[in-house]
Design a protein around this motif. Structure first.
Motif, PDB file in Angstrom:
ATOM      1  N   ILE A  54       0.911  -1.341   0.040  1.00  0.00           N
ATOM      2  CA  ILE A  54       0.095  -0.088   0.019  1.00  0.00           C
ATOM      3  C   ILE A  54       0.878   1.346  -0.058  1.00  0.00           C
ATOM      4  CG2 ILE A  54      -1.865   1.320   1.452  1.00  0.00           C
ATOM      5  CD1 ILE A  54      -2.989  -1.447   2.156  1.00  0.00           C
ATOM      6  N   LEU A  55       1.958   1.194   0.749  1.00  0.00           N
ATOM      7  CA  LEU A  55       2.945   2.461   0.759  1.00  0.00           C
ATOM      8  C   LEU A  55       3.748   2.682  -0.609  1.00  0.00           C
ATOM      9  CD1 LEU A  55       4.636   2.212   4.303  1.00  0.00           C
ATOM     10  CD2 LEU A  55       2.827   4.012   3.781  1.00  0.00           C
ATOM     11  N   LEU A  56       3.996   1.640  -1.163  1.00  0.00           N
ATOM     12  CA  LEU A  56       4.424   1.632  -2.465  1.00  0.00           C
ATOM     13  C   LEU A  56       3.721   2.173  -3.393  1.00  0.00           C
ATOM     14  CD1 LEU A  56       6.835  -1.548  -2.555  1.00  0.00           C
ATOM     15  CD2 LEU A  56       7.336   0.783  -2.727  1.00  0.00           C
ATOM     16  N   TYR A  57       2.284   1.682  -3.359  1.00  0.00           N
ATOM     17  CA  TYR A  57       1.259   2.551  -4.375  1.00  0.00           C
ATOM     18  C   TYR A  57       1.187   3.741  -4.156  1.00  0.00           C
ATOM     19  CZ  TYR A  57      -3.252   3.547  -6.500  1.00  0.00           C
ATOM     20  OH  TYR A  57      -4.216   4.219  -7.005  1.00  0.00           O
ATOM     21  N   PHE A  58       0.928   4.155  -2.928  1.00  0.00           N
ATOM     22  CA  PHE A  58       0.830   5.757  -2.567  1.00  0.00           C
ATOM     23  C   PHE A  58       2.048   6.552  -2.906  1.00  0.00           C
ATOM     24  CE2 PHE A  58      -2.541   4.473   0.288  1.00  0.00           C
ATOM     25  CZ  PHE A  58      -3.729   5.193  -0.382  1.00  0.00           C
ATOM     26  N   GLY A  59       3.081   5.934  -2.616  1.00  0.00           N
ATOM     27  CA  GLY A  59       4.416   6.705  -3.006  1.00  0.00           C
ATOM     28  C   GLY A  59       4.744   6.693  -4.851  1.00  0.00           C
ATOM     29  N   TYR A  60       4.301   5.717  -5.336  1.00  0.00           N
ATOM     30  CA  TYR A  60       4.199   5.815  -6.836  1.00  0.00           C
ATOM     31  C   TYR A  60       3.191   6.725  -7.260  1.00  0.00           C
ATOM     32  CZ  TYR A  60       3.747   4.272 -11.754  1.00  0.00           C
ATOM     33  OH  TYR A  60       3.785   4.442 -13.026  1.00  0.00           O
ATOM     34  N   THR A  61       2.045   6.725  -6.834  1.00  0.00           N
ATOM     35  CA  THR A  61       1.148   7.937  -7.397  1.00  0.00           C
ATOM     36  C   THR A  61       1.827   9.271  -6.969  1.00  0.00           C
ATOM     37  OG1 THR A  61      -0.069   7.769  -5.306  1.00  0.00           O
ATOM     38  CG2 THR A  61      -0.786   6.418  -7.209  1.00  0.00           C
ATOM     39  N   GLU A  62       2.301   9.440  -5.591  1.00  0.00           N
ATOM     40  CA  GLU A  62       2.957  10.712  -5.233  1.00  0.00           C
ATOM     41  C   GLU A  62       4.059  11.269  -6.289  1.00  0.00           C
ATOM     42  OE1 GLU A  62       3.653  14.165  -3.125  1.00  0.00           O
ATOM     43  OE2 GLU A  62       1.817  12.960  -3.224  1.00  0.00           O
ATOM     44  N   TYR A  63       4.592  10.318  -6.657  1.00  0.00           N
ATOM     45  CA  TYR A  63       5.984  10.486  -7.224  1.00  0.00           C
ATOM     46  C   TYR A  63       5.330  11.014  -8.821  1.00  0.00           C
ATOM     47  CZ  TYR A  63      10.185   9.586  -9.848  1.00  0.00           C
ATOM     48  OH  TYR A  63      11.499  10.162 -10.634  1.00  0.00           O
ATOM     49  N   ASN A  64       4.435  10.364  -9.204  1.00  0.00           N
ATOM     50  CA  ASN A  64       3.846  10.896 -10.473  1.00  0.00           C
ATOM     51  C   ASN A  64       2.927  12.065 -10.424  1.00  0.00           C
ATOM     52  OD1 ASN A  64       5.295   9.074 -12.105  1.00  0.00           O
ATOM     53  ND2 ASN A  64       3.770   7.312 -11.531  1.00  0.00           N
ATOM     54  N   SER A  65       2.651  12.741  -9.342  1.00  0.00           N
ATOM     55  CA  SER A  65       1.927  13.818  -9.268  1.00  0.00           C
ATOM     56  C   SER A  65       2.492  14.973  -9.883  1.00  0.00           C
ATOM     57  CB  SER A  65       1.502  13.980  -7.696  1.00  0.00           C
ATOM     58  OG  SER A  65       2.584  14.457  -6.937  1.00  0.00           O
ATOM     59  N   HIS A  66       1.601  15.977  -9.928  1.00  0.00           N
ATOM     60  CA  HIS A  66       2.071  17.297 -10.718  1.00  0.00           C
ATOM     61  C   HIS A  66       3.152  17.884  -9.871  1.00  0.00           C
ATOM     62  CE1 HIS A  66      -0.406  16.798 -14.279  1.00  0.00           C
ATOM     63  NE2 HIS A  66      -1.653  16.608 -13.300  1.00  0.00           N
ATOM     64  N   ALA A  67       2.666  18.013  -8.500  1.00  0.00           N
ATOM     65  CA  ALA A  67       3.449  18.688  -7.449  1.00  0.00           C
ATOM     66  C   ALA A  67       4.905  17.955  -7.346  1.00  0.00           C
ATOM     67  CB  ALA A  67       2.964  18.656  -6.014  1.00  0.00           C
ATOM     68  N   SER A  68       5.025  16.950  -7.388  1.00  0.00           N
ATOM     69  CA  SER A  68       6.357  16.249  -7.653  1.00  0.00           C
ATOM     70  C   SER A  68       7.182  16.468  -8.908  1.00  0.00           C
ATOM     71  CB  SER A  68       6.064  14.711  -7.134  1.00  0.00           C
ATOM     72  OG  SER A  68       7.418  14.142  -7.193  1.00  0.00           O
ATOM     73  N   GLN A  69       6.338  16.283  -9.912  1.00  0.00           N
ATOM     74  CA  GLN A  69       6.981  16.541 -11.216  1.00  0.00           C
ATOM     75  C   GLN A  69       7.596  17.916 -11.518  1.00  0.00           C
ATOM     76  OE1 GLN A  69       4.207  15.315 -14.335  1.00  0.00           O
ATOM     77  NE2 GLN A  69       4.465  13.037 -13.731  1.00  0.00           N
ATOM     78  N   LEU A  70       6.848  18.989 -10.791  1.00  0.00           N
ATOM     79  CA  LEU A  70       7.319  20.289 -10.855  1.00  0.00           C
ATOM     80  C   LEU A  70       8.485  20.679  -9.895  1.00  0.00           C
ATOM     81  CD1 LEU A  70       6.537  23.260 -11.770  1.00  0.00           C
ATOM     82  CD2 LEU A  70       5.272  23.523  -9.860  1.00  0.00           C
ATOM     83  N   THR A  71       8.702  20.079  -8.547  1.00  0.00           N
ATOM     84  CA  THR A  71       9.620  19.874  -7.803  1.00  0.00           C
ATOM     85  C   THR A  71      10.768  19.389  -8.471  1.00  0.00           C
ATOM     86  OG1 THR A  71       8.072  19.911  -5.694  1.00  0.00           O
ATOM     87  CG2 THR A  71      10.278  19.418  -5.430  1.00  0.00           C
ATOM     88  N   GLU A  72      10.634  18.181  -8.948  1.00  0.00           N
ATOM     89  CA  GLU A  72      11.735  17.415  -9.531  1.00  0.00           C
ATOM     90  C   GLU A  72      12.313  18.498 -10.834  1.00  0.00           C
ATOM     91  OE1 GLU A  72      12.833  13.233 -11.258  1.00  0.00           O
ATOM     92  OE2 GLU A  72      10.753  13.441 -10.815  1.00  0.00           O
ATOM     93  N   MET A  73      11.337  18.987 -11.589  1.00  0.00           N
ATOM     94  CA  MET A  73      12.064  19.954 -12.737  1.00  0.00           C
ATOM     95  C   MET A  73      12.842  20.959 -12.036  1.00  0.00           C
ATOM     96  SD  MET A  73       9.740  21.764 -15.702  1.00  0.00           S
ATOM     97  CE  MET A  73       8.726  22.751 -14.667  1.00  0.00           C
ATOM     98  N   VAL A  74      12.327  21.622 -11.006  1.00  0.00           N
ATOM     99  CA  VAL A  74      13.046  22.748 -10.364  1.00  0.00           C
ATOM    100  C   VAL A  74      14.371  22.285  -9.615  1.00  0.00           C
ATOM    101  CG1 VAL A  74      12.879  24.761  -8.771  1.00  0.00           C
ATOM    102  CG2 VAL A  74      11.030  24.125 -10.218  1.00  0.00           C
ATOM    103  N   THR A  75      14.217  21.475  -8.835  1.00  0.00           N
ATOM    104  CA  THR A  75      15.201  20.951  -7.958  1.00  0.00           C
ATOM    105  C   THR A  75      16.120  19.914  -8.134  1.00  0.00           C
ATOM    106  OG1 THR A  75      13.978  19.541  -6.515  1.00  0.00           O
ATOM    107  CG2 THR A  75      14.053  21.923  -6.186  1.00  0.00           C
TER     108      THR A  75
ATOM    109  N   ASN B  52      15.094  16.750  -7.728  1.00  0.00           N
ATOM    110  CA  ASN B  52      14.694  15.806  -6.858  1.00  0.00           C
ATOM    111  C   ASN B  52      13.278  15.660  -6.807  1.00  0.00           C
ATOM    112  OD1 ASN B  52      17.348  15.002  -6.380  1.00  0.00           O
ATOM    113  ND2 ASN B  52      17.443  16.556  -4.888  1.00  0.00           N
ATOM    114  N   PRO B  53      12.459  14.506  -6.664  1.00  0.00           N
ATOM    115  CA  PRO B  53      11.235  14.547  -6.311  1.00  0.00           C
ATOM    116  C   PRO B  53      10.701  14.911  -4.680  1.00  0.00           C
ATOM    117  CG  PRO B  53      11.845  12.081  -6.252  1.00  0.00           C
ATOM    118  CD  PRO B  53      13.101  13.186  -6.750  1.00  0.00           C
ATOM    119  N   THR B  54       9.408  15.199  -4.536  1.00  0.00           N
ATOM    120  CA  THR B  54       9.291  15.581  -3.095  1.00  0.00           C
ATOM    121  C   THR B  54       9.702  14.473  -1.940  1.00  0.00           C
ATOM    122  OG1 THR B  54       7.046  14.455  -3.373  1.00  0.00           O
ATOM    123  CG2 THR B  54       7.132  16.923  -4.237  1.00  0.00           C
TER     124      THR B  54
END
Length: 64
Positions: free
Chosen positions: A15-36, A38-40
């Protein structure tokens, strides 16, 4: 009792892996990864915690 705990850790880790995967592919994480570059932190913590829980769960299930 040990097998029940192992199964619970395995399911919880999945369950944690599922939520981590969806968080990794979220818009906020992608924006953070583009700027820094690193993912959130939330995505990293969920993925690492899930992987550890799955490993512990498998260890408890297959331990004699």
């Amino acid at each position: 009792m040990q097998k029940i705990l192992g199964l619970a850790a395995l399911v919880g880790g999945a369950i944690l892996l599922y939520f981590g995967y969806t968080e990794y592919n979220s818009h906020a994480s992608q924006l953070t990864e583009m700027v820094t570059g690193n993912p959130t932190d939330d995505a990293k913590y969920l993925l690492i915690g899930g992987a550890v829980a799955v490993i512990v769960g498998l260890g408890l299930l297959f331990k004699k």
